[in-house]
Design a protein around this motif. Structure first.
Motif, PDB file in Angstrom:
ATOM      1  N   ARG A 439       0.817  -1.215   0.000  1.00 11.53           N
ATOM      2  CA  ARG A 439       0.000   0.000   0.000  1.00 11.53           C
ATOM      3  C   ARG A 439       0.855   1.272   0.000  1.00 11.53           C
ATOM      4  N   VAL A 440       2.129   1.161   0.413  1.00  9.13           N
ATOM      5  CA  VAL A 440       2.991   2.355   0.441  1.00  9.13           C
ATOM      6  C   VAL A 440       3.125   2.962  -0.955  1.00  9.13           C
ATOM      7  N   ARG A 441       2.888   2.161  -1.992  1.00  5.58           N
ATOM      8  CA  ARG A 441       2.963   2.685  -3.363  1.00  5.58           C
ATOM      9  C   ARG A 441       1.880   3.720  -3.637  1.00  5.58           C
ATOM     10  N   PHE A 442       0.837   3.730  -2.806  1.00  9.88           N
ATOM     11  CA  PHE A 442      -0.316   4.583  -3.072  1.00  9.88           C
ATOM     12  C   PHE A 442      -0.501   5.646  -1.996  1.00  9.88           C
ATOM     13  N   ASP A 443       0.597   6.064  -1.410  1.00 11.33           N
ATOM     14  CA  ASP A 443       0.573   7.203  -0.494  1.00 11.33           C
ATOM     15  C   ASP A 443       0.315   8.450  -1.332  1.00 11.33           C
ATOM     16  N   ILE A 444      -0.786   9.146  -1.052  1.00 10.71           N
ATOM     17  CA  ILE A 444      -1.204  10.258  -1.900  1.00 10.71           C
ATOM     18  C   ILE A 444      -0.181  11.386  -1.944  1.00 10.71           C
ATOM     19  N   ARG A 445       0.645  11.494  -0.919  1.00 10.99           N
ATOM     20  CA  ARG A 445       1.660  12.545  -0.907  1.00 10.99           C
ATOM     21  C   ARG A 445       2.652  12.358  -2.049  1.00 10.99           C
ATOM     22  N   ASN A 446       3.043  11.114  -2.291  1.00 10.76           N
ATOM     23  CA  ASN A 446       3.985  10.839  -3.376  1.00 10.76           C
ATOM     24  C   ASN A 446       3.315  10.963  -4.740  1.00 10.76           C
ATOM     25  N   ILE A 447       2.046  10.575  -4.805  1.00  7.26           N
ATOM     26  CA  ILE A 447       1.318  10.644  -6.077  1.00  7.26           C
ATOM     27  C   ILE A 447       1.167  12.090  -6.535  1.00  7.26           C
ATOM     28  N   VAL A 448       0.764  12.977  -5.634  1.00  6.65           N
ATOM     29  CA  VAL A 448       0.582  14.388  -5.999  1.00  6.65           C
ATOM     30  C   VAL A 448       1.933  15.041  -6.294  1.00  6.65           C
ATOM     31  N   ALA A 449       2.983  14.601  -5.608  1.00  2.00           N
ATOM     32  CA  ALA A 449       4.319  15.137  -5.906  1.00  2.00           C
ATOM     33  C   ALA A 449       4.711  14.831  -7.348  1.00  2.00           C
ATOM     34  N   GLY A 450       4.326  13.647  -7.836  1.00  2.00           N
ATOM     35  CA  GLY A 450       4.600  13.312  -9.235  1.00  2.00           C
ATOM     36  C   GLY A 450       3.854  14.203 -10.196  1.00  2.00           C
ATOM     37  N   LEU A 451       2.596  14.546  -9.861  1.00  2.00           N
ATOM     38  CA  LEU A 451       1.835  15.473 -10.700  1.00  2.00           C
ATOM     39  C   LEU A 451       2.486  16.843 -10.704  1.00  2.00           C
ATOM     40  N   GLU A 452       2.924  17.301  -9.551  1.00  2.00           N
ATOM     41  CA  GLU A 452       3.539  18.635  -9.491  1.00  2.00           C
ATOM     42  C   GLU A 452       4.814  18.699 -10.323  1.00  2.00           C
ATOM     43  N   GLN A 453       5.576  17.627 -10.312  1.00  2.00           N
ATOM     44  CA  GLN A 453       6.786  17.589 -11.134  1.00  2.00           C
ATOM     45  C   GLN A 453       6.448  17.711 -12.615  1.00  2.00           C
ATOM     46  N   ARG A 454       5.394  17.003 -13.057  1.00  4.13           N
ATOM     47  CA  ARG A 454       4.997  17.100 -14.468  1.00  4.13           C
ATOM     48  C   ARG A 454       4.485  18.495 -14.802  1.00  4.13           C
ATOM     49  N   MET A 455       3.763  19.130 -13.888  1.00  4.43           N
ATOM     50  CA  MET A 455       3.292  20.496 -14.157  1.00  4.43           C
ATOM     51  C   MET A 455       4.462  21.459 -14.248  1.00  4.43           C
ATOM     52  N   ASP A 456       5.457  21.278 -13.400  1.00  4.95           N
ATOM     53  CA  ASP A 456       6.646  22.128 -13.487  1.00  4.95           C
ATOM     54  C   ASP A 456       7.321  21.973 -14.844  1.00  4.95           C
ATOM     55  N   GLU A 457       7.333  20.742 -15.351  1.00  4.34           N
ATOM     56  CA  GLU A 457       7.974  20.484 -16.641  1.00  4.34           C
ATOM     57  C   GLU A 457       7.243  21.187 -17.784  1.00  4.34           C
ATOM     58  N   ILE A 458       5.918  21.188 -17.768  1.00  7.27           N
ATOM     59  CA  ILE A 458       5.193  21.811 -18.878  1.00  7.27           C
ATOM     60  C   ILE A 458       5.260  23.335 -18.810  1.00  7.27           C
ATOM     61  N   LEU A 459       5.641  23.865 -17.648  1.00  6.66           N
ATOM     62  CA  LEU A 459       5.745  25.325 -17.518  1.00  6.66           C
ATOM     63  C   LEU A 459       7.113  25.849 -17.907  1.00  6.66           C
ATOM     64  N   VAL A 460       8.070  24.941 -18.078  1.00  6.63           N
ATOM     65  CA  VAL A 460       9.420  25.368 -18.466  1.00  6.63           C
ATOM     66  C   VAL A 460       9.399  25.808 -19.926  1.00  6.63           C
ATOM     67  N   ARG A 461       9.814  27.006 -20.177  1.00  9.90           N
ATOM     68  CA  ARG A 461       9.822  27.544 -21.556  1.00  9.90           C
ATOM     69  C   ARG A 461      10.986  26.929 -22.346  1.00  9.90           C
ATOM     70  N   PRO A 462      10.824  26.785 -23.685  1.00  9.30           N
ATOM     71  CA  PRO A 462      11.852  26.162 -24.501  1.00  9.30           C
ATOM     72  C   PRO A 462      13.224  26.790 -24.314  1.00  9.30           C
ATOM     73  N   GLU A 463      13.282  28.131 -24.161  1.00 10.88           N
ATOM     74  CA  GLU A 463      14.573  28.791 -24.083  1.00 10.88           C
ATOM     75  C   GLU A 463      15.285  28.530 -22.759  1.00 10.88           C
ATOM     76  N   THR A 464      14.533  28.044 -21.748  1.00 12.40           N
ATOM     77  CA  THR A 464      15.162  27.797 -20.446  1.00 12.40           C
ATOM     78  C   THR A 464      15.243  26.303 -20.150  1.00 12.40           C
ATOM     79  N   ALA A 465      14.740  25.485 -21.110  1.00 12.36           N
ATOM     80  CA  ALA A 465      14.731  24.026 -20.885  1.00 12.36           C
ATOM     81  C   ALA A 465      16.134  23.469 -20.903  1.00 12.36           C
TER      82      ALA A 465
END
Length: 465
Positions: A439-465
């Motif tokens: 069940r440790v695989r489904f700790d919501i804290r880690n799941i939402v952290a993964g979403l936040e990482q992906r959102m940070d990635e889509i906000l990175v502009r091409p010139e700063t990637a």
């Protein structure tokens, strides 16, 4: 910090059948740590009469700004106009013939609808138009108007919406088009191809597909709560969009929700307990039918393997199946086997589940959905018995992580045999318990952290990637 507008129909205090949506929303707010969030939701007073407002969480959850808007049900206005016109026509003929109009609760249709005549079909179609894409459609205009005023005053990096209702995704898409903010859409269930949905007719079905396609195409990130649902999106949109935008965002458990519950430890008893308590938490509707469990109990009773009175099937949540549940199982209710407790607040429901012996998951008729209650069950340390297609998302998850027993819904004999084994085990040991290390695989804290990482990635502009 990112500035996020979260568009969600479900937010405290709504609970009951809306609880999975509420939990998804508040966990996003709670654990998107590097974000400043504005929640766009519905006025408490504008939730429908049948909504259960018992999720009494202190707001704000984690410093979010909460903007509530009105909800205008278009069909109510259609009924009002019809009522006024009918009254005028009657008054014009004979004042004494006026009969007060009576509007019934359209949220709970009869189990068996009589055959509709032409005008009833017209009325039904008007109702479907007024409630498209779903029952929350009356929220679109007020939410877009309010959201537009907000985005004119401040800039948002991301507009995030979670559905269903799909109205929330439509609102977020419109606000994305108005603001230019990145659009992130979260599918807790399938929209197109949902097995629990019924066709609204060729025209509206086509519009539904069109809306999903436009929203998915414009979104920078699309999340699905199961791998199967993500794969369905990839198959549907391969060659049309960059399929790397699709990611799995499963539900999970929040350790904080269980901090007030005593640890479930094995309790030995010198006296065997009188019956095996089988508990199900959640709405029973459509194909989500407990019949296999109850027929298994009848089978054990008929064959003399175990008395029906040895079991208690405890339902917590509303029941609206395609048949009269209480009539079909009246014999078991009269014998004390079936116990319908109705709805409970979340914390109280957890307590009742913990005092049960076996926790039930009922998910027939779909291969792409996983009920969010599974993750709460995992923290209660009780045996879990699941009825679902063996080759679906839920079946795969149960087997891969060893989360209890799984049966096809038509395997009544197999279910009966397992219930009998669990009954004997409880009588011998005085209680039942289980442990789920995975069940440790489904700790919501880690799941939402993964979403936040992906959102940070889509906000990175091409010139700063």
């Amino acid at each position: 910090m990112k500035k996020i507008m979260l568009v969600t129909y479900f937010y405290p205090p709504i609970g009951g059948a809306g609880l999975p949506g509420v939990q998804r929303s508040i966990k996003l707010v709670k654990y998107l740590n590097n974000s400043r969030i504005t929640v766009l939701t519905v006025n408490e007073a504008d939730y429908p009469d049948y909504a259960v407002l018992n999720f009494n969480r202190k707001l704000p959850i984690d410093g979010e700004t909460i903007i509530r808007t009105t909800f205008k049900n278009v069909f109510d206005y259609v009924l009002l106009i019809r009522k006024v016109l009918k009254s005028l026509m009657i008054n014009g003929r004979d004042q004494k013939q006026v009969v007060p109009a009576r509007i019934t609760n359209i949220a709970a249709p009869p189990l068996k609808k009589p055959k509709a005549n032409f005008w009833q079909k017209v009325k039904d179609y008007v109702y479907e138009l007024c409630n498209f894409p779903d029952y929350a459609s009356g929220w679109i205009i007020p939410a877009v108007a309010t959201g537009r005023r907000i985005i004119q005053k401040q800039k948002f990096d991301v507009i995030l919406a979670t559905g269903m209702p799909w109205t929330a995704l439509v609102i977020a898409w419109i606000l994305h088009r108005l603001s230019g903010a990145k659009l992130v859409v979260d599918f807790r269930d399938p929209w197109v191809g949902n097995p629990f949905d019924t066709s609204k007719g060729w025209f509206l079905d086509r519009i539904k597909s069109f809306l999903e396609r436009r929203i998915v195409t414009d979104a920078a990130l699309v999340t699905a709560n199961t791998t199967v649902l993500r794969d369905e999106f990839i198959a549907r949109y391969a060659g049309k969009v960059d399929t790397r935008k699709f990611m799995v965002l499963p539900n999970g458990f929040d350790p904080d929700d269980f901090s007030n519950l005593a640890t479930a430890e094995p309790q030995q008893s010198t006296e065997p307990s009188p019956h095996l308590i089988l508990a199900h938490a959640g709405y029973l509707y459509g194909k989500r039918d407990p019949a296999p469990i109850l027929e298994a109990i009848r089978h054990l009773d008929r064959t003399g393997m175990a008395s029906a009175e040895s079991f208690r099937f405890v339902q917590m949540g509303n029941i609206h199946l395609e048949y009269d549940f209480h009539e079909r199982y009246r014999d078991l209710e009269e014998r004390g086997v079936v116990v319908d407790l109705g709805t409970f607040a979340f914390e109280e429901c957890l307590g009742k589940l913990k005092s049960s012996d076996v926790l039930l998951l009922i998910q027939p008729g779909t291969k792409s959905q996983v009920p969010s209650k599974l993750y709460d069950y995992l923290c209660l340390n009780r045996p879990i018995l699941t009825m679902t297609p063996l080759d679906g998302a839920l079946g795969d998850l149960i087997r891969e992580n060893e989360f209890g027993d799984i049966f096809s819904p038509d395997d009544v004999a197999g279910i009966a045999s397992r219930l009998n084994e669990l009954l004997r085990e409880k009588q011998e040991k005085g209680g039942l318990w289980a442990d789920y290390p995975n069940r440790v695989r489904f700790d919501i804290r880690n799941i939402v952290a993964g979403l936040e990482q992906r959102m940070d990635e889509i906000l990175v502009r091409p010139e700063t990637a």
